[in-house]
Write a protein that holds these residues in place. Sequence first.
Motif, PDB file in Angstrom:
ATOM      1  N   TYR A   4       0.926  -1.218  -0.118  1.00 27.05           N
ATOM      2  CA  TYR A   4       0.056  -0.115   0.164  1.00 27.05           C
ATOM      3  C   TYR A   4       0.885   1.232  -0.022  1.00 27.05           C
ATOM      4  O   TYR A   4       2.123   1.190   0.492  1.00 27.05           O
ATOM      5  N   HIS A   5       0.406   2.331  -0.431  1.00 31.25           N
ATOM      6  CA  HIS A   5       0.905   3.788  -0.381  1.00 31.25           C
ATOM      7  C   HIS A   5       0.277   4.492   0.394  1.00 31.25           C
ATOM      8  O   HIS A   5      -1.006   4.896   0.214  1.00 31.25           O
ATOM      9  N   ALA A   6       1.055   5.369   1.088  1.00 28.02           N
ATOM     10  CA  ALA A   6       0.369   6.571   1.868  1.00 28.02           C
ATOM     11  C   ALA A   6       0.779   7.908   1.476  1.00 28.02           C
ATOM     12  O   ALA A   6       1.636   8.346   1.555  1.00 28.02           O
ATOM     13  N   ARG A   7      -0.216   8.319   0.550  1.00 28.60           N
ATOM     14  CA  ARG A   7       0.318   9.563  -0.500  1.00 28.60           C
ATOM     15  C   ARG A   7      -0.500  10.841   0.332  1.00 28.60           C
ATOM     16  O   ARG A   7      -1.036  10.779   1.247  1.00 28.60           O
ATOM     17  N   GLN A   8      -0.071  11.994  -0.482  1.00 26.47           N
ATOM     18  CA  GLN A   8      -0.436  13.346   0.506  1.00 26.47           C
ATOM     19  C   GLN A   8      -1.918  13.394   0.397  1.00 26.47           C
ATOM     20  O   GLN A   8      -2.476  13.821   1.413  1.00 26.47           O
ATOM     21  N   THR A   9      -2.782  12.753  -0.674  1.00 29.45           N
ATOM     22  CA  THR A   9      -4.064  13.122  -0.654  1.00 29.45           C
ATOM     23  C   THR A   9      -4.725  11.823  -0.405  1.00 29.45           C
ATOM     24  O   THR A   9      -5.978  11.885  -0.239  1.00 29.45           O
ATOM     25  N   HIS A  10      -4.481  10.672  -0.377  1.00 28.88           N
ATOM     26  CA  HIS A  10      -5.123   9.335  -0.191  1.00 28.88           C
ATOM     27  C   HIS A  10      -4.009   8.324  -0.001  1.00 28.88           C
ATOM     28  O   HIS A  10      -2.745   8.432   0.125  1.00 28.88           O
ATOM     29  N   TYR A  11      -4.764   7.072   0.230  1.00 29.45           N
ATOM     30  CA  TYR A  11      -3.818   5.929   0.237  1.00 29.45           C
ATOM     31  C   TYR A  11      -4.036   5.068  -1.211  1.00 29.45           C
ATOM     32  O   TYR A  11      -5.472   5.281  -1.540  1.00 29.45           O
ATOM     33  N   SER A  12      -3.172   4.275  -1.595  1.00 29.60           N
ATOM     34  CA  SER A  12      -3.303   3.467  -2.839  1.00 29.60           C
ATOM     35  C   SER A  12      -3.276   1.884  -2.227  1.00 29.60           C
ATOM     36  O   SER A  12      -2.421   1.867  -1.674  1.00 29.60           O
ATOM     37  N   LEU A  13      -4.114   1.202  -2.802  1.00 24.51           N
ATOM     38  CA  LEU A  13      -3.942  -0.117  -2.370  1.00 24.51           C
ATOM     39  C   LEU A  13      -3.177  -0.814  -3.591  1.00 24.51           C
ATOM     40  O   LEU A  13      -3.648  -0.778  -4.779  1.00 24.51           O
ATOM     41  N   GLY A  14      -2.163  -1.491  -3.206  1.00 33.53           N
ATOM     42  CA  GLY A  14      -1.140  -2.151  -4.149  1.00 33.53           C
ATOM     43  C   GLY A  14      -1.449  -3.380  -4.376  1.00 33.53           C
ATOM     44  O   GLY A  14      -2.636  -4.011  -4.229  1.00 33.53           O
ATOM     45  N   ILE A  15      -0.506  -4.378  -5.086  1.00 30.13           N
ATOM     46  CA  ILE A  15      -0.905  -5.810  -5.201  1.00 30.13           C
ATOM     47  C   ILE A  15      -1.197  -6.490  -4.302  1.00 30.13           C
ATOM     48  O   ILE A  15      -0.284  -6.520  -3.114  1.00 30.13           O
ATOM     49  N   MET A  16      -2.293  -7.337  -4.108  1.00 27.71           N
ATOM     50  CA  MET A  16      -2.583  -8.048  -2.888  1.00 27.71           C
ATOM     51  C   MET A  16      -2.700  -9.505  -3.245  1.00 27.71           C
ATOM     52  O   MET A  16      -3.217  -9.910  -4.604  1.00 27.71           O
ATOM     53  N   ASN A  17      -2.034 -10.359  -2.727  1.00 29.60           N
ATOM     54  CA  ASN A  17      -2.158 -11.863  -2.802  1.00 29.60           C
ATOM     55  C   ASN A  17      -2.554 -12.710  -1.927  1.00 29.60           C
ATOM     56  O   ASN A  17      -1.817 -12.301  -0.596  1.00 29.60           O
ATOM     57  N   ALA A  18      -3.071 -13.800  -1.963  1.00 33.21           N
ATOM     58  CA  ALA A  18      -3.403 -14.851  -0.984  1.00 33.21           C
ATOM     59  C   ALA A  18      -2.717 -16.197  -1.638  1.00 33.21           C
ATOM     60  O   ALA A  18      -3.348 -16.510  -2.697  1.00 33.21           O
ATOM     61  N   HIS A  19      -2.178 -17.027  -0.780  1.00 32.21           N
ATOM     62  CA  HIS A  19      -1.483 -18.293  -1.443  1.00 32.21           C
ATOM     63  C   HIS A  19      -2.704 -19.296  -1.416  1.00 32.21           C
ATOM     64  O   HIS A  19      -3.680 -19.429  -0.745  1.00 32.21           O
ATOM     65  N   PRO A  20      -2.859 -19.974  -2.775  1.00 33.05           N
ATOM     66  CA  PRO A  20      -3.972 -20.929  -3.037  1.00 33.05           C
ATOM     67  C   PRO A  20      -3.745 -21.869  -1.764  1.00 33.05           C
ATOM     68  O   PRO A  20      -5.248 -22.299  -1.490  1.00 33.05           O
ATOM     69  N   ASN A  21      -3.080 -22.482  -0.969  1.00 34.70           N
ATOM     70  CA  ASN A  21      -3.018 -23.188   0.025  1.00 34.70           C
ATOM     71  C   ASN A  21      -4.000 -22.601   1.042  1.00 34.70           C
ATOM     72  O   ASN A  21      -4.461 -23.453   1.845  1.00 34.70           O
ATOM     73  N   TYR A  22      -4.260 -21.396   1.205  1.00 34.16           N
ATOM     74  CA  TYR A  22      -4.961 -20.921   2.132  1.00 34.16           C
ATOM     75  C   TYR A  22      -6.303 -19.938   1.891  1.00 34.16           C
ATOM     76  O   TYR A  22      -6.745 -19.457   2.363  1.00 34.16           O
TER      77      TYR A  22
END
Length: 313
Positions: free
Chosen positions: A80-98
């Motif tokens: 994730y990014h904490a920017r001046q005006t907002h947060y941006s959600l970056g790449i999210m992954n969950a392992h298939p085993n879980y």
Amino acid sequence: MSSKTEPILRHATLDDQDEIAELICISTNYWYRSSGKPPIFNRGPETCRVFWDIYEAMDPGRCIVAVEPRTGRLMGSCFYHARQTHYSLGIMNAHPNYFGRGVAGRLLKAITDLADAEGKPIRLVSSAMNLDSFSLYTRAGFSPRAIYHDMIIPAERVVAGLDGVDRSRVRPAVAADVPAIAALEWKVSRIRRDHDWRHMIENKAGVWSVWVSPVGNGELNGALASINHPASNMLGPGIMTDDDAAASLIAAELTRRGGTTPPLFLAPAARPGLIRKLYDWGAKNIELHLHQVRGESVPFDGVAMQTFMPETG
């Protein structure tokens, strides 16, 4: 200990970088294969190290991981990014085993809690074809604000020439352009992330290129970045006042690359003139993505091209 014990959430450390790269590769390729599509990371997890490298260089310490308490293995990760005006959600992954353990939901809530504590909206770009992630984000309060065509233009069409644009004013960006780029992005998107543009223009990693289109008096009518790496080959982010500026900048970068592997780019469906021009150049649709926001946002006043790294929304 039960295998259903809740994950432990923490911020990632340098020791996690190789496992995060493997997680990104495995989970992303799993989703594409299960959807009947070829894997997109076909050179193995080593190339996916670029996500850690870029995110850490641009915004250090902004990755949360979910850890399996019994084994210590990573169940999921999200930048994730904490920017001046907002947060941006970056790449999210969950392992298939879980899968089914609520990993993505817990990671997402950890980041929305951070944004809420600062009173900032969160913006992201997600696949319109992945209904599981769409449901996850919608339940968390995100709303789709724009639709994007994922497109490529075959290299042979680029080599043949991209006509109908004036590239006479387009030039490579320099560090002194950052304030003008930031002012343009504020006008078009009402967001600020000056540091991102400075990082891409400095290009210490050797993977970025940035073009601008000056109009005089120190102002710009467009800026377009791109990344060229085996695990991320894309145009964007981009901000332009109009379709002509967008087409000129896209043509400049595609022409510079010539006959290389064509980069993916996200073109806003709400700009039919630009989409028509891209089709005239031979663009092909690959997928669809959504710009989504949790919290306050305003409509774009111009062209905003999204990307996956660094995500802008």
